[in-house]
Write an enzyme that holds these catalytic residues in place. Structure first.
Site, mmCIF file in Angstrom:
data_model
loop_
_atom_site.group_PDB
_atom_site.id
_atom_site.type_symbol
_atom_site.label_atom_id
_atom_site.label_comp_id
_atom_site.label_asym_id
_atom_site.label_seq_id
_atom_site.Cartn_x
_atom_site.Cartn_y
_atom_site.Cartn_z
ATOM 1 N N LYS A 1 -0.953 -1.967 7.080
ATOM 2 C CA LYS A 1 -0.289 -1.546 5.838
ATOM 3 C C LYS A 1 -1.154 -0.473 5.184
ATOM 4 O O LYS A 1 -2.358 -0.651 5.039
ATOM 5 C CB LYS A 1 -0.157 -2.763 4.906
ATOM 6 N N ASP B 1 8.926 -8.149 -1.540
ATOM 7 C CA ASP B 1 7.671 -8.179 -2.305
ATOM 8 C C ASP B 1 7.444 -9.552 -2.956
ATOM 9 O O ASP B 1 6.941 -9.627 -4.076
ATOM 10 C CB ASP B 1 7.612 -7.062 -3.358
HETATM 11 ZN ZN LIG Z 1 3.933 -5.370 -1.734
#
Ligand SMILES: [Zn+2]
Length: 459
Positions: free
Chosen positions: A231, A364
């Site tokens: 990420k 999220d």
């Molecule tokens: Zn995130």
């Protein structure tokens, strides 16, 4: 002292346990056993089956599960279930593949927005949260997640403990910490230069890297410690201090170095990107998915289509951030930034979907409470998808993005028996998925509230 041959065997065993491809590890551990135990068969009566291979529903089907995988999917009329067989009656329910959330933070809690927690929380606090949140996520019907940012290397350890059967949770495709520029979305900004919270200061927590060489190093180091996916923060963020979500935070050259290094190691790479230019940079660098994609413009949409890049747009959590998070101390700076991007993101979701950009479900989770993941389906439908398309974004498409299509994402023979069921029809009202009644992962039932199974039938 341990004899060399024993030591080698022990380290081979540890290698299996710590394999970066846990799905394969589970298999090789199973096949390593000398004698093959008798297969355990379970017959699931599926009243309405949405297998996610397309957008249609089939009525009165039977899914035969052998141990951890699906053996067959047959019309009930064509199958004679032997007497005394293990039958799960979902004949009044809609049965669908286990859901997949491509953007979670299992180590994060949604009630700790006061910045004091940056300094009070220990890595152990985050790990304990991860244990609780993993179970909540599975019980909400999410049998796989991609976790995209936590302390080093919380998600890797959590994945391994779940795979080993020690903890209950979804399959995890684990990243390390999100990689950020100095002063960027993943850094601790605007405090005194004496302030430190890093666990690994020498390595800058495997999170802060500037320039192509440092990026290559940190990607390789993360791979060394077992991550499945990388990420990277391509733009500023909403929940960080002192940066702007619209501003690009790495150069194209830096992003390319990170993407190439990840791909060379056989890992996919996801980019956090709200801002228009940072989105385009990430696509051009060859990054596999754009997270948030809030301010994507027409050119970004065109580039995403051209490069086959997935976008993962978390369009539920705006509700929580604006309405709930202030109670938990969300600073005004972050609230203002969310107001700036939240609504635009929803409109841009509609535009990107209508233009035909590949979309996978990601929420999220951690920004809002874990277990509420399915609340996003309502917004995906409100902003342009049919319920079937939204469900496919969270099953077949999500499995494609996380690189696990061989094992999860649809109900087909050969795949893991990751199966959920809901009492009411999610294709009529997608909010049905907010209350999943039955959860099976790898052929094991983790939740079964079967109010719909009042009259079980075995024929
Ligand atoms: Zn995130």
């Amino acid at each position: 002292m341990i004899p060399a041959i024993v030591a080698r065997r022990i380290s081979a065993f540890i290698l299996i346990l710590l394999s970066p491809t846990p799905f394969a590890a589970a298999q090789s551990a199973a096949s390593a056993g000398a004698e093959k135990p008798v297969a355990k068969l379970t017959y699931l009566l599926a009243g309405h089956l949405f297998d996610a291979t397309g957008e249609s529903v089939r009525e009165n089907m039977v899914i035969t599960v052998e141990d951890e995988r699906i053996k067959s999917v047959t019309s009930a009329a064509d199958l004679k279930i032997p007497p005394g067989a293990n039958v799960v009656d979902l004949s009044h329910a809609t049965v669908l593949p286990g859901l997949i959330d491509c953007h979670t933070h299992l180590g994060s809690r949604a009630d700790r927005y006061n910045e004091i927690y940056e300094f009070k929380d220990t890595p152990f606090d985050h790990a304990f949260s991860g244990v609780v949140n993993a179970r909540k996520t599975l019980e909400a019907g999410f049998t796989s997640v991609r976790d995209v940012g936590s302390d080093p290397f919380l998600a890797v350890d959590l994945r391994n403990s779940i795979n080993a059967g020690y903890l209950v949770g979804p399959r995890i495709v684990a990243s390390g910490p999100g990689i950020s520029i100095t002063g960027g979305h993943g850094d601790l900004n605007n405090y005194s230069p004496q302030t430190r919270v890093m666990m690994f200061p020498e390595e800058r927590d495997y999170a802060i890297a500037d320039g192509a060489d440092q990026l290559r190093h940190v990607v390789r180091a993360q791979v060394k410690y077992g991550v499945d996916v990388i990420k990277i923060m391509s733009t500023g963020g909403v929940l960080s201090r002192g940066d702007s979500p619209g501003a690009a935070q790495y150069t194209l050259e830096e992003l390319k170095a990170a993407a190439d290094t990840a791909h060379m190691a056989g890992r996919k790479i996801a980019a956090h990107a709200h801002g228009t230019q940072g989105i385009k940079n990430a696509i051009l660098a060859g990054i596999d998915s754009i997270e948030h994609a809030s301010l994507i413009d027409d050119e970004g949409i065109r580039l995403a289509k051209e490069h086959g890049t997935y976008v993962v747009m978390d369009i539920y959590n705006d509700d929580y951030l604006l309405n709930e998070a202030p109670k938990y101390g969300l600073p005004v700076e972050n609230l203002d930034k969310e107001r700036m991007v939240g609504r635009l993101q929803r409109e841009n979701f509609r535009k990107a979907f209508q233009a035909g950009v590949k979309m996978a479900f990601g929420t999220d989770a951690g920004v809002y409470p874990h277990g509420d993941n399915a609340r996003q389906f309502f917004y995906m439908v409100k902003y342009g998808m049919t319920p079937a398309q939204a469900i496919r974004a969270a099953t077949a498409n999500a499995a494609d993005l996380i690189g696990r299509s061989k094992d999860v994402g649809t109900i087909e023979p050969g795949k893991f028996a990751d199966i959920v069921a809901v009492n009411s029809d999610p294709l009529a009202d997608v909010r049905a998925l907010e209350h999943v009644d039955f959860v099976m992962k790898s052929g094991v039932v983790y939740k079964d509230t079967r109010s719909f199974a009042s009259h079980a039938t075995t024929n």
